[in-house]
Write a protein that holds these residues in place. Structure first.
Motif, PDB file in Angstrom:
ATOM      1  N   MET A   1       0.844  -1.192   0.000  1.00 13.71           N
ATOM      2  CA  MET A   1       0.000   0.000   0.000  1.00 13.71           C
ATOM      3  C   MET A   1       0.881   1.243   0.000  1.00 13.71           C
ATOM      4  SD  MET A   1      -2.726   1.267   2.847  1.00 13.71           S
ATOM      5  CE  MET A   1      -3.507  -0.340   2.916  1.00 13.71           C
ATOM      6  N   ASN A   2       1.041   1.836  -1.158  1.00 10.78           N
ATOM      7  CA  ASN A   2       1.817   3.074  -1.179  1.00 10.78           C
ATOM      8  C   ASN A   2       1.562   3.866  -2.441  1.00 10.78           C
ATOM      9  OD1 ASN A   2       3.314   4.619   0.512  1.00 10.78           O
ATOM     10  ND2 ASN A   2       5.087   3.277   0.534  1.00 10.78           N
ATOM     11  N   ASP A   3       0.987   5.019  -2.267  1.00  9.96           N
ATOM     12  CA  ASP A   3       0.817   5.976  -3.343  1.00  9.96           C
ATOM     13  C   ASP A   3       2.199   6.609  -3.558  1.00  9.96           C
ATOM     14  OD1 ASP A   3       0.390   8.586  -4.559  1.00  9.96           O
ATOM     15  OD2 ASP A   3      -1.739   8.340  -4.064  1.00  9.96           O
ATOM     16  N   PRO A   4       2.675   6.737  -4.810  1.00 12.47           N
ATOM     17  CA  PRO A   4       4.011   7.325  -5.034  1.00 12.47           C
ATOM     18  C   PRO A   4       4.163   8.720  -4.439  1.00 12.47           C
ATOM     19  CG  PRO A   4       2.891   6.821  -7.133  1.00 12.47           C
ATOM     20  CD  PRO A   4       2.022   6.290  -6.036  1.00 12.47           C
ATOM     21  N   ARG A   5       3.039   9.401  -4.262  1.00 16.40           N
ATOM     22  CA  ARG A   5       3.127  10.748  -3.659  1.00 16.40           C
ATOM     23  C   ARG A   5       3.643  10.695  -2.227  1.00 16.40           C
ATOM     24  NH1 ARG A   5      -2.772  13.097  -4.337  1.00 16.40           N
ATOM     25  NH2 ARG A   5      -3.122  10.901  -3.863  1.00 16.40           N
ATOM     26  N   PHE A   6       3.300   9.623  -1.504  1.00 16.73           N
ATOM     27  CA  PHE A   6       3.660   9.556  -0.091  1.00 16.73           C
ATOM     28  C   PHE A   6       5.177   9.653   0.101  1.00 16.73           C
ATOM     29  CE2 PHE A   6      -0.271   6.625   0.704  1.00 16.73           C
ATOM     30  CZ  PHE A   6      -1.103   7.722   0.552  1.00 16.73           C
ATOM     31  N   GLU A   7       5.869   8.872  -0.735  1.00 23.08           N
ATOM     32  CA  GLU A   7       7.327   8.846  -0.621  1.00 23.08           C
ATOM     33  C   GLU A   7       7.931  10.185  -1.050  1.00 23.08           C
ATOM     34  OE1 GLU A   7      10.757   5.738  -2.017  1.00 23.08           O
ATOM     35  OE2 GLU A   7       8.671   5.068  -1.819  1.00 23.08           O
ATOM     36  N   LYS A   8       7.387  10.727  -2.163  1.00 21.52           N
ATOM     37  CA  LYS A   8       7.898  12.023  -2.655  1.00 21.52           C
ATOM     38  C   LYS A   8       7.701  13.115  -1.611  1.00 21.52           C
ATOM     39  CE  LYS A   8       7.388  11.486  -7.624  1.00 21.52           C
ATOM     40  NZ  LYS A   8       6.341  11.559  -8.626  1.00 21.52           N
ATOM     41  N   VAL A   9       6.528  13.105  -0.987  1.00 19.40           N
ATOM     42  CA  VAL A   9       6.223  14.130   0.020  1.00 19.40           C
ATOM     43  C   VAL A   9       7.176  13.998   1.209  1.00 19.40           C
ATOM     44  CG1 VAL A   9       4.516  14.806   1.760  1.00 19.40           C
ATOM     45  CG2 VAL A   9       3.810  14.523  -0.620  1.00 19.40           C
ATOM     46  N   GLU A  10       7.437  12.768   1.611  1.00 25.01           N
ATOM     47  CA  GLU A  10       8.326  12.590   2.760  1.00 25.01           C
ATOM     48  C   GLU A  10       9.747  13.073   2.436  1.00 25.01           C
ATOM     49  OE1 GLU A  10       7.738   9.008   4.913  1.00 25.01           O
ATOM     50  OE2 GLU A  10       9.144   9.623   6.458  1.00 25.01           O
ATOM     51  N   HIS A  11      10.225  12.749   1.235  1.00 21.78           N
ATOM     52  CA  HIS A  11      11.553  13.251   0.837  1.00 21.78           C
ATOM     53  C   HIS A  11      11.555  14.773   0.776  1.00 21.78           C
ATOM     54  CE1 HIS A  11      13.596   9.518   0.244  1.00 21.78           C
ATOM     55  NE2 HIS A  11      12.699   9.068  -0.616  1.00 21.78           N
TER      56      HIS A  11
END
Ligand code: DHB
Ligand code: MG
Length: 220
Positions: A1-11
């Motif tokens: 479960m991971n929208d690519p936005r989640f990782e980008k936002v965290e970075h």
């Protein structure tokens, strides 16, 4: 479960707030190089732990699960001079790498990595008259409830007890999981939810570590 936005936002947020310096980045590199599980907390979680330790003016911190020392560095940096952090790591080779990373971060005077079974190390710990201001557990999920008991026994009013990975991609919704880690955190959450001495916030996370969460409890 991971929208690519989640990782980008965290970075993005991690860079915006300049959360990671070389010591932290190199600790993550050392994990990959050693082929260790990439289970360190994220930079945003690190900042939360740093903030909690600062807010409680923590002088005595205990961590269960050093891995390569990433969260240990965050916590160690919040200590005042004379403060002390004992971080426990069951795997001897992980503990050795954590010691190297702690040394590189310039924290060896205040931070001690002890290798061994956490319950045994905790029982043998000589705190003198000191109380534990902040306890962070991030390993050995089946024993979370036992670490909680120990932490409560050594806490003061206002101490913080935090535990990582209490959502486990939502698997805590299963009533009877065969996964002992899921059952471990479910038992932990159950205990937190009814404990008269604890006030708890659950912070769900999505991002570079997929969907999980941290329980942050304050001792009343
Ligand atoms: C696991 C442990 C962790 O501490 C983590 O952050 C993620 C996963 C695990 O053992 O599965
Ligand atoms: Mg974890």
């Amino acid at each position: 479960m991971n929208d690519p936005r989640f990782e980008k936002v965290e970075h993005h947020l991690s860079e915006l707030f300049r959360l990671e310096d070389e010591a932290l980045k190199q600790t993550e590199v050392s994990i990959r190089e050693a082929g260790m599980p990439e289970h360190s907390i994220s930079p945003l979680q690190g900042q939360l732990l740093f903030q909690l330790a600062s807010m409680t003016e923590a002088r005595t911190i205990i961590e269960v699960g050093s891995l390569a020392g990433y969260s240990t560095i965050w916590l160690g940096r919040a200590l005042p001079s004379g403060g002390r952090l004992v971080s426990i790591e069951r795997e001897a080779d992980y503990a050795e790498l954590a010691r190297i990373n702690i040394e590189k971060a310039g924290l060896s005077d205040q931070v001690e990595i002890r290798s061994g079974s956490a319950m045994e190390v905790l029982k043998a710990l000589d705190l003198g008259s000191r109380k534990v201001d902040l306890f962070f557990m991030d390993a050995d999920k089946p024993n979370y409830v036992n670490y909680l008991d120990w932490a409560l026994e050594h806490s003061r009013k206002g101490s913080v007890i935090a535990a990582d990975n209490v959502i486990r991609e939502g698997n805590i919704l299963e009533q009877h999981s065969k996964d002992e880690k899921v059952m471990g955190v479910k038992n932990y959450l159950e205990k937190l939810s009814t404990h008269p001495r604890l006030l708890t916030s659950i912070i769900p996370w999505v991002g570079i570590k997929s969907y999980d969460g941290m329980a942050v409890s304050m001792v009343k």
